[in-house]
Scaffold this motif. Structure first.
Motif, short mmCIF file in Angstrom:
data_model
loop_
_atom_site.label_atom_id
_atom_site.label_comp_id
_atom_site.label_asym_id
_atom_site.label_seq_id
_atom_site.Cartn_x
_atom_site.Cartn_y
_atom_site.Cartn_z
N ARG A 87 0.83 -1.20 0.00
CA ARG A 87 0.00 0.00 0.00
C ARG A 87 0.87 1.25 0.00
N THR A 88 0.27 2.34 -0.43
CA THR A 88 0.87 3.66 -0.26
C THR A 88 0.48 4.17 1.11
N VAL A 89 1.46 4.57 1.92
CA VAL A 89 1.20 4.93 3.31
C VAL A 89 1.66 6.36 3.57
N LEU A 90 0.75 7.17 4.10
CA LEU A 90 1.08 8.52 4.56
C LEU A 90 0.85 8.54 6.05
N ILE A 91 1.86 8.93 6.80
CA ILE A 91 1.76 8.84 8.25
C ILE A 91 2.24 10.11 8.91
N ILE A 92 1.43 10.66 9.81
CA ILE A 92 1.85 11.76 10.66
C ILE A 92 2.70 11.18 11.77
N ALA A 93 3.96 11.61 11.84
CA ALA A 93 4.93 10.96 12.72
C ALA A 93 5.32 11.87 13.87
N HIS A 94 5.32 11.30 15.08
CA HIS A 94 5.78 12.01 16.27
C HIS A 94 6.98 11.29 16.89
N ARG A 95 7.18 10.03 16.52
CA ARG A 95 8.25 9.23 17.12
C ARG A 95 9.29 8.85 16.08
N LEU A 96 10.53 8.80 16.51
CA LEU A 96 11.63 8.45 15.62
C LEU A 96 11.43 7.07 15.01
N SER A 97 10.85 6.14 15.78
CA SER A 97 10.64 4.78 15.28
C SER A 97 9.75 4.77 14.06
N THR A 98 8.83 5.72 13.97
CA THR A 98 7.94 5.82 12.80
C THR A 98 8.68 6.42 11.61
N VAL A 99 9.45 7.48 11.86
CA VAL A 99 10.18 8.15 10.78
C VAL A 99 11.16 7.21 10.11
N ARG A 100 11.76 6.31 10.87
CA ARG A 100 12.74 5.38 10.33
C ARG A 100 12.14 4.46 9.27
N GLN A 101 10.83 4.24 9.32
CA GLN A 101 10.19 3.33 8.37
C GLN A 101 9.88 4.01 7.04
N ALA A 102 10.04 5.33 6.96
CA ALA A 102 9.57 6.08 5.80
C ALA A 102 10.58 6.08 4.66
N ASP A 103 10.06 6.09 3.42
CA ASP A 103 10.89 6.27 2.23
C ASP A 103 11.22 7.74 2.02
N CYS A 104 10.31 8.62 2.52
CA CYS A 104 10.47 10.05 2.32
C CYS A 104 9.87 10.76 3.53
N ILE A 105 10.47 11.90 3.92
CA ILE A 105 9.98 12.69 5.05
C ILE A 105 9.63 14.09 4.57
N CYS A 106 8.40 14.51 4.82
CA CYS A 106 7.96 15.87 4.49
C CYS A 106 7.89 16.67 5.80
#
Length: 208
Positions: free
Chosen positions: A187-206
């Motif tokens: 799936r295509t996933v867009l996630i509002i991130a507050h924790r570093l553990s979430t950001v690490r999973q991302a292909d791109c950070i806005c």
């Protein structure tokens, strides 16, 4: 999915999003980070068509969003929010909101994928347990996993997640992260991130 110079404000003359542009490829995981009030949740609201943008272009699968039937466009998205809304009915009925006419087998499979099935079976009434007004009889982590189960049932190609582990303990976070990883596949996933553990999973950070 692409935004081109999108502008939006809830009040005239007060822009929340001022010239936002990005492109998200199918299958990518993109994290949105930034301080409170910077527009992260507003991005999600515009994606789902809850508000019209003031200017700029929004393309969904290469087609201008204004050309989409709104119901068809929203069918492309599943939302897992921090503030999960549950109806004062049974767990089964709450999960079934994810798909009209869902079978018992589909509901159970979705709950297994969301790491909530075993917990439900331990409840006195199992899947018939009534969750109370707005889910007051369940913990925050339990409500999050029911929301993820709904998303599994809907099986939409785009997943919007407003940091589902923001207010849970470490053990619950691990179970939710496992469920999130499972539902994110393909799936295509867009996630509002507050924790570093979430950001690490991302292909791109806005960053907003």
């Amino acid at each position: 999915m692409a935004w081109e110079d999108v502008r939006f404000g809830y009040h005239e003359g007060q822009m929340i999003l001022n010239g936002i542009s990005f492109e998200i490829k199918q299958g990518e995981t993109v994290a949105f980070v930034g301080g409170s009030g910077e527009g992260k949740s507003t991005v999600f609201r515009l994606l789902c068509g809850f508000y019209p943008r003031m200017s700029g272009r929004y393309l969904l699968y290469g087609q201008d969003y204004e050309c989409w039937d709104l119901q068809a466009a929203r069918a492309c998205f599943s939302l897992v929010s921090q503030n999960v809304f549950l109806f004062p009915v049974s767990i089964r009925q709450n999960v079934a909101c994810g798909k009209e006419g869902a079978t018992e087998e589909e509901i159970v499979e979705a709950c297994k994928n969301a790491n909530i099935h075993e917990l439900i079976l331990k409840l006195p009434q199992g899947y018939d347990t009534v969750v109370g007004e707005r889910g007051t009889r369940l913990s925050g982590g339990e409500k999050q996993r029911i929301s993820i189960a709904r998303a599994f049932l809907k099986d939409a190609p785009i997943l919007l997640m407003d940091e589902p582990t923001a207010a849970v303990d470490e053990g619950t976070e691990r179970e939710i992260q496992e469920a999130v990883a499972r539902i994110s596949r393909g799936r295509t996933v867009l996630i509002i991130a507050h924790r570093l553990s979430t950001v690490r999973q991302a292909d791109c950070i806005c960053v907003l």
